[in-house]
Design a protein around this motif. Sequence first.
Motif, short mmCIF file in Angstrom:
data_model
loop_
_atom_site.label_atom_id
_atom_site.label_comp_id
_atom_site.label_asym_id
_atom_site.label_seq_id
_atom_site.Cartn_x
_atom_site.Cartn_y
_atom_site.Cartn_z
N LYS A 1 41.71 48.47 47.04
CA LYS A 1 41.78 47.40 48.03
C LYS A 1 42.40 47.95 49.31
CE LYS A 1 41.74 43.27 49.81
NZ LYS A 1 42.56 42.17 49.22
N THR A 2 41.61 48.04 50.38
CA THR A 2 42.10 48.55 51.65
C THR A 2 42.09 47.44 52.69
OG1 THR A 2 40.01 49.20 52.73
CG2 THR A 2 40.89 50.69 51.04
N VAL A 3 42.67 47.69 53.83
CA VAL A 3 42.68 46.69 54.90
C VAL A 3 41.27 46.45 55.44
CG1 VAL A 3 45.06 47.17 55.56
CG2 VAL A 3 43.20 48.45 56.66
N ASP A 4 40.34 47.38 55.16
CA ASP A 4 38.97 47.26 55.64
C ASP A 4 38.01 46.72 54.59
OD1 ASP A 4 39.65 48.43 58.17
OD2 ASP A 4 39.63 50.39 57.20
N GLY A 5 38.46 46.56 53.34
CA GLY A 5 37.56 46.12 52.30
C GLY A 5 37.89 46.78 50.97
N VAL A 6 36.94 46.75 50.05
CA VAL A 6 37.17 47.27 48.70
C VAL A 6 36.21 48.42 48.40
CG1 VAL A 6 37.20 46.73 46.23
CG2 VAL A 6 37.95 45.01 47.89
N VAL A 7 36.75 49.50 47.85
CA VAL A 7 35.94 50.64 47.40
C VAL A 7 36.00 50.67 45.89
CG1 VAL A 7 35.65 53.14 47.45
CG2 VAL A 7 36.42 51.94 49.51
N GLU A 8 34.86 50.81 45.24
CA GLU A 8 34.78 50.73 43.78
C GLU A 8 34.29 52.05 43.18
OE1 GLU A 8 32.26 48.20 40.39
OE2 GLU A 8 32.29 47.54 42.50
N ARG A 9 34.85 52.41 42.04
CA ARG A 9 34.41 53.60 41.32
C ARG A 9 34.89 53.51 39.87
NH1 ARG A 9 38.87 57.92 41.49
NH2 ARG A 9 37.27 59.40 40.93
N THR A 10 34.38 54.39 39.02
CA THR A 10 34.87 54.47 37.65
C THR A 10 36.04 55.45 37.60
OG1 THR A 10 33.28 56.23 37.13
CG2 THR A 10 32.62 53.96 36.64
N GLY A 11 36.91 55.29 36.61
CA GLY A 11 38.02 56.21 36.51
C GLY A 11 39.14 55.66 35.64
N VAL A 12 40.27 56.38 35.66
CA VAL A 12 41.44 56.03 34.86
C VAL A 12 42.62 55.84 35.81
CG1 VAL A 12 42.98 56.76 33.01
CG2 VAL A 12 40.55 57.37 32.93
N LEU A 13 43.34 54.74 35.67
CA LEU A 13 44.43 54.44 36.61
C LEU A 13 45.56 55.46 36.52
CD1 LEU A 13 45.21 52.42 38.79
CD2 LEU A 13 46.41 51.09 37.05
N SER A 14 45.81 55.99 35.34
CA SER A 14 46.89 56.98 35.19
C SER A 14 46.60 58.23 36.01
CB SER A 14 47.07 57.35 33.71
OG SER A 14 45.87 57.88 33.17
N GLN A 15 45.33 58.60 36.12
CA GLN A 15 44.96 59.76 36.93
C GLN A 15 45.16 59.46 38.41
OE1 GLN A 15 41.05 61.31 36.14
NE2 GLN A 15 41.07 62.67 37.91
N VAL A 16 44.78 58.25 38.82
CA VAL A 16 44.98 57.83 40.21
C VAL A 16 46.48 57.80 40.52
CG1 VAL A 16 44.62 55.99 41.90
CG2 VAL A 16 42.87 56.46 40.18
N GLU A 17 47.26 57.34 39.57
CA GLU A 17 48.71 57.28 39.75
C GLU A 17 49.29 58.67 40.01
OE1 GLU A 17 52.63 55.44 37.44
OE2 GLU A 17 50.76 55.80 36.35
N ALA A 18 48.80 59.65 39.28
CA ALA A 18 49.28 61.02 39.47
C ALA A 18 48.89 61.55 40.85
CB ALA A 18 48.69 61.92 38.38
N GLU A 19 47.69 61.17 41.32
CA GLU A 19 47.20 61.63 42.61
C GLU A 19 47.94 60.98 43.78
OE1 GLU A 19 43.12 60.59 42.31
OE2 GLU A 19 42.56 62.35 41.13
N LEU A 20 48.32 59.70 43.62
CA LEU A 20 48.92 58.95 44.72
C LEU A 20 50.44 58.88 44.66
CD1 LEU A 20 46.43 55.94 45.10
CD2 LEU A 20 46.49 58.10 46.36
N LYS A 21 51.03 59.46 43.63
CA LYS A 21 52.48 59.42 43.49
C LYS A 21 53.18 60.04 44.68
CE LYS A 21 56.19 60.50 40.21
NZ LYS A 21 56.53 61.11 38.89
N LYS A 22 52.63 61.11 45.21
CA LYS A 22 53.26 61.78 46.35
C LYS A 22 53.26 60.94 47.61
CE LYS A 22 49.02 64.33 47.58
NZ LYS A 22 48.42 65.67 47.76
N TYR A 23 52.42 59.89 47.64
CA TYR A 23 52.37 58.99 48.79
C TYR A 23 53.25 57.76 48.57
CZ TYR A 23 48.27 61.78 50.03
OH TYR A 23 47.42 62.82 50.35
N GLY A 24 53.94 57.71 47.44
CA GLY A 24 54.87 56.62 47.19
C GLY A 24 54.32 55.45 46.41
N PHE A 25 53.09 55.51 45.92
CA PHE A 25 52.49 54.39 45.19
C PHE A 25 53.22 54.15 43.87
CE2 PHE A 25 49.43 54.93 48.38
CZ PHE A 25 48.59 53.83 48.41
N LEU A 26 53.36 52.87 43.51
CA LEU A 26 54.14 52.48 42.33
C LEU A 26 53.30 51.65 41.37
CD1 LEU A 26 57.35 51.28 44.24
CD2 LEU A 26 56.90 53.58 43.34
#
Length: 238
Positions: free
Chosen positions: A160-185
Amino acid sequence: MRNIAIVEDEDGAAEILCEFIKRFSDETGQEFCIDRFRDAVDFLSGYKAKYAVVFMDIQMPHRDGMSASVELRTLDKTVSLIFITNLIQYAQKGYEVDATAYIIKPVRYYDFALKFRKALDLYVINEKQDFVLNTSKGICRISTDKLIYVEIVRHRLYYKTVDGVVERTGVLSQVEAELKKYGFLRCNQCYLVNPRFIVAVDGSTVQLGTEKLAISRPRKKAFMSELAAWYAGLGEKL
């Protein structure tokens, strides 16, 4: 070196933009690689999110620049977009697709240089915070400064972005590992939130803008601790 795209059907107008970019390069010492497209259809076909700035003519055959820019934003939410137009009323619509600026024809160098510099500066800011996603529609580039939260529903990820929604398949734990350095919780099993958009935490809910998401009981203590640490780190940078 920065990649620049010119989407312009008029050869004369495209040549002027090329000359101005080269002049700007000589004056600033920055290097640019220019790709010119004669229509929006060709530009979007097999689009790769590699451009820093896109100069988009609004009135073109086959497909107008405004509708093309709507599709462009589904593929690339970071690139700086500058509209080129004959009529100012068309340019006003550019802000609906997060355009950086617009330039009225005939293009004058002073106006061009001012807005080109702004577009480059904005891209550099976004570039430090962006990442690339592989979706069913192709590659999409997103800036974390515009990403509010990520939700997973039955193995489908929704960014969910300020411009709309981007959809894809995947695993949230992997996304969490990728975005952790940006402060995502992680506030529960379904949501990964950007603390920059948090406006309130009330009991078992966290509010991001106008939306309220649930904080699970098992995650509550860790979430609040991580959020406090994020705010503390932010304070150190101020």
